[in-house]
Motif scaffolding. Structure first.
Motif, PDB file in Angstrom:
ATOM      1  N   VAL A 182       0.841  -1.206   0.000  1.00  0.00           N
ATOM      2  CA  VAL A 182       0.000   0.000   0.000  1.00  0.00           C
ATOM      3  C   VAL A 182       0.876   1.256   0.000  1.00  0.00           C
ATOM      4  CG1 VAL A 182      -1.602   1.374   1.384  1.00  0.00           C
ATOM      5  CG2 VAL A 182      -2.021  -1.067   1.056  1.00  0.00           C
ATOM      6  N   ALA A 183       1.876   1.291   0.873  1.00  0.00           N
ATOM      7  CA  ALA A 183       2.768   2.458   0.950  1.00  0.00           C
ATOM      8  C   ALA A 183       3.506   2.673  -0.371  1.00  0.00           C
ATOM      9  CB  ALA A 183       3.762   2.278   2.095  1.00  0.00           C
ATOM     10  N   ALA A 184       3.977   1.576  -0.971  1.00  0.00           N
ATOM     11  CA  ALA A 184       4.701   1.676  -2.245  1.00  0.00           C
ATOM     12  C   ALA A 184       3.776   2.147  -3.364  1.00  0.00           C
ATOM     13  CB  ALA A 184       5.316   0.325  -2.593  1.00  0.00           C
ATOM     14  N   LEU A 185       2.524   1.682  -3.342  1.00  0.00           N
ATOM     15  CA  LEU A 185       1.552   2.117  -4.344  1.00  0.00           C
ATOM     16  C   LEU A 185       1.256   3.606  -4.232  1.00  0.00           C
ATOM     17  CD1 LEU A 185      -1.127  -0.734  -4.503  1.00  0.00           C
ATOM     18  CD2 LEU A 185       0.154   0.200  -6.441  1.00  0.00           C
ATOM     19  N   VAL A 186       1.054   4.065  -3.002  1.00  0.00           N
ATOM     20  CA  VAL A 186       0.785   5.491  -2.787  1.00  0.00           C
ATOM     21  C   VAL A 186       1.935   6.330  -3.334  1.00  0.00           C
ATOM     22  CG1 VAL A 186       0.518   7.292  -1.040  1.00  0.00           C
ATOM     23  CG2 VAL A 186      -0.756   5.154  -0.816  1.00  0.00           C
ATOM     24  N   ALA A 187       3.168   5.907  -3.038  1.00  0.00           N
ATOM     25  CA  ALA A 187       4.342   6.651  -3.497  1.00  0.00           C
ATOM     26  C   ALA A 187       4.447   6.628  -5.021  1.00  0.00           C
ATOM     27  CB  ALA A 187       5.605   6.072  -2.868  1.00  0.00           C
ATOM     28  N   HIS A 188       4.258   5.448  -5.613  1.00  0.00           N
ATOM     29  CA  HIS A 188       4.392   5.317  -7.069  1.00  0.00           C
ATOM     30  C   HIS A 188       3.302   6.088  -7.807  1.00  0.00           C
ATOM     31  CE1 HIS A 188       4.887   3.563 -11.038  1.00  0.00           C
ATOM     32  NE2 HIS A 188       3.611   3.206 -11.013  1.00  0.00           N
ATOM     33  N   LEU A 189       2.060   5.887  -7.399  1.00  0.00           N
ATOM     34  CA  LEU A 189       0.949   6.543  -8.090  1.00  0.00           C
ATOM     35  C   LEU A 189       1.002   8.051  -7.909  1.00  0.00           C
ATOM     36  CD1 LEU A 189      -1.867   4.003  -7.164  1.00  0.00           C
ATOM     37  CD2 LEU A 189      -0.841   4.326  -9.428  1.00  0.00           C
ATOM     38  N   GLY A 190       1.416   8.499  -6.718  1.00  0.00           N
ATOM     39  CA  GLY A 190       1.555   9.930  -6.481  1.00  0.00           C
ATOM     40  C   GLY A 190       2.618  10.540  -7.375  1.00  0.00           C
ATOM     41  N   ALA A 191       3.733   9.828  -7.528  1.00  0.00           N
ATOM     42  CA  ALA A 191       4.817  10.321  -8.385  1.00  0.00           C
ATOM     43  C   ALA A 191       4.390  10.358  -9.849  1.00  0.00           C
ATOM     44  CB  ALA A 191       6.052   9.434  -8.224  1.00  0.00           C
ATOM     45  N   MET A 192       3.601   9.350 -10.266  1.00  0.00           N
ATOM     46  CA  MET A 192       3.132   9.327 -11.648  1.00  0.00           C
ATOM     47  C   MET A 192       2.123  10.433 -11.917  1.00  0.00           C
ATOM     48  SD  MET A 192       4.738   6.864 -13.163  1.00  0.00           S
ATOM     49  CE  MET A 192       3.754   6.552 -14.624  1.00  0.00           C
ATOM     50  N   ALA A 193       1.331  10.780 -10.897  1.00  0.00           N
ATOM     51  CA  ALA A 193       0.291  11.798 -11.081  1.00  0.00           C
ATOM     52  C   ALA A 193       0.848  13.215 -11.032  1.00  0.00           C
ATOM     53  CB  ALA A 193      -0.779  11.640 -10.005  1.00  0.00           C
ATOM     54  N   ALA A 194       1.986  13.405 -10.373  1.00  0.00           N
ATOM     55  CA  ALA A 194       2.535  14.753 -10.186  1.00  0.00           C
ATOM     56  C   ALA A 194       2.774  15.494 -11.503  1.00  0.00           C
ATOM     57  CB  ALA A 194       3.813  14.673  -9.355  1.00  0.00           C
ATOM     58  N   PRO A 195       3.410  14.875 -12.513  1.00  0.00           N
ATOM     59  CA  PRO A 195       3.601  15.600 -13.776  1.00  0.00           C
ATOM     60  C   PRO A 195       2.298  16.003 -14.445  1.00  0.00           C
ATOM     61  CG  PRO A 195       5.029  13.666 -13.670  1.00  0.00           C
ATOM     62  CD  PRO A 195       4.064  13.561 -12.534  1.00  0.00           C
ATOM     63  N   GLU A 196       1.278  15.136 -14.316  1.00  0.00           N
ATOM     64  CA  GLU A 196      -0.027  15.469 -14.900  1.00  0.00           C
ATOM     65  C   GLU A 196      -0.645  16.685 -14.207  1.00  0.00           C
ATOM     66  OE1 GLU A 196      -1.437  14.128 -17.571  1.00  0.00           O
ATOM     67  OE2 GLU A 196       0.403  12.965 -17.788  1.00  0.00           O
TER      68      GLU A 196
END
Length: 205
Positions: A182-196
């Motif tokens: 869960v923690a890794a998903l939050v970090a990954h998805l947040g990082a992917m969403a930031a540029p958008e």
């Protein structure tokens, strides 16, 4: 509600908002914990868990071991690819895949397009201790199963490393590994969403 419960709820909301129904796909070696961790992860996120091996067995009316014996590995892998492709169209699921599924280049590409992939990575000692408790691993029915397992790891780990997220599967509770996912998903998805978000802000300005 406790602080930990609030944090879990916030993480779940974040993950579901950013995934927008896309599947979460667990990849890794036999014994990595894809099924046990996957069930806990699905429960935590309010998703449905699907085990691709169980789906294959249900469709074929026989066990994975018997499928290997009756049809050989190449035919099994072709059927596995078709089943995984079908399951990727299921919305809002956590999908646990067989150890060889991610080795198929077309399957990897399809997972990359439609889902978020998580590699549950474990070392040889952990994996061998776990798989030794069961005798239904057709690929390990060799004179030296530990050496066979190591050979599979050497071949597969560079490919598994292409998954979006890597989480260490170790000798702790599976609930803890699910929490790590869960923690890794939050970090990954947040990082992917930031540029958008940055593009939207720039466009809006």
């Amino acid at each position: 509600m406790t602080r930990a419960s609030k944090a879990r709820d916030a993480d779940t909301e974040t993950i579901e908002a950013l995934l927008a129904g896309r599947p979460i796909v667990l990849v890794g070696m036999m014994g990595a914990g894809k099924t046990t961790v996957g069930r806990r992860l699905a429960q935590r996120l309010g998703r449905r868990f699907i085990d691709s091996d169980e789906e294959i067995e249900s469709a074929a009316g026989m066990s994975i071991e018997d499928l290997f014996k009756a049809h050989g590995e190449p035919e099994f892998r072709a059927g596995e690819a078709r089943v995984v492709s079908r399951l990727l169209r299921e919305p809002g699921v956590v999908l646990g895949t067989g150890g060889g599924a991610f080795m198929n280049a077309e399957t990897r590409a399809e997972i990359a397009r439609q889902a978020v992939s998580i590699w549950l990575k474990a070392d040889l000692d952990v994996l061998f201790a776990r798989v030794s408790r069961r005798s239904n691993r057709p690929l390990l029915k060799t004179a030296n199963p530990r050496e066979t397992l190591k050979g599979l790891m050497d071949t597969r780990y560079p490919v598994y490393a292409e998954a979006d997220v890597t989480v260490l599967s170790r000798e702790v509770s599976q609930d803890q590994v699910a929490a790590d996912v869960v923690a890794a998903l939050v970090a990954h998805l947040g990082a992917m969403a930031a540029p958008e978000r940055e593009k939207e802000t720039a466009h809006g300005g």
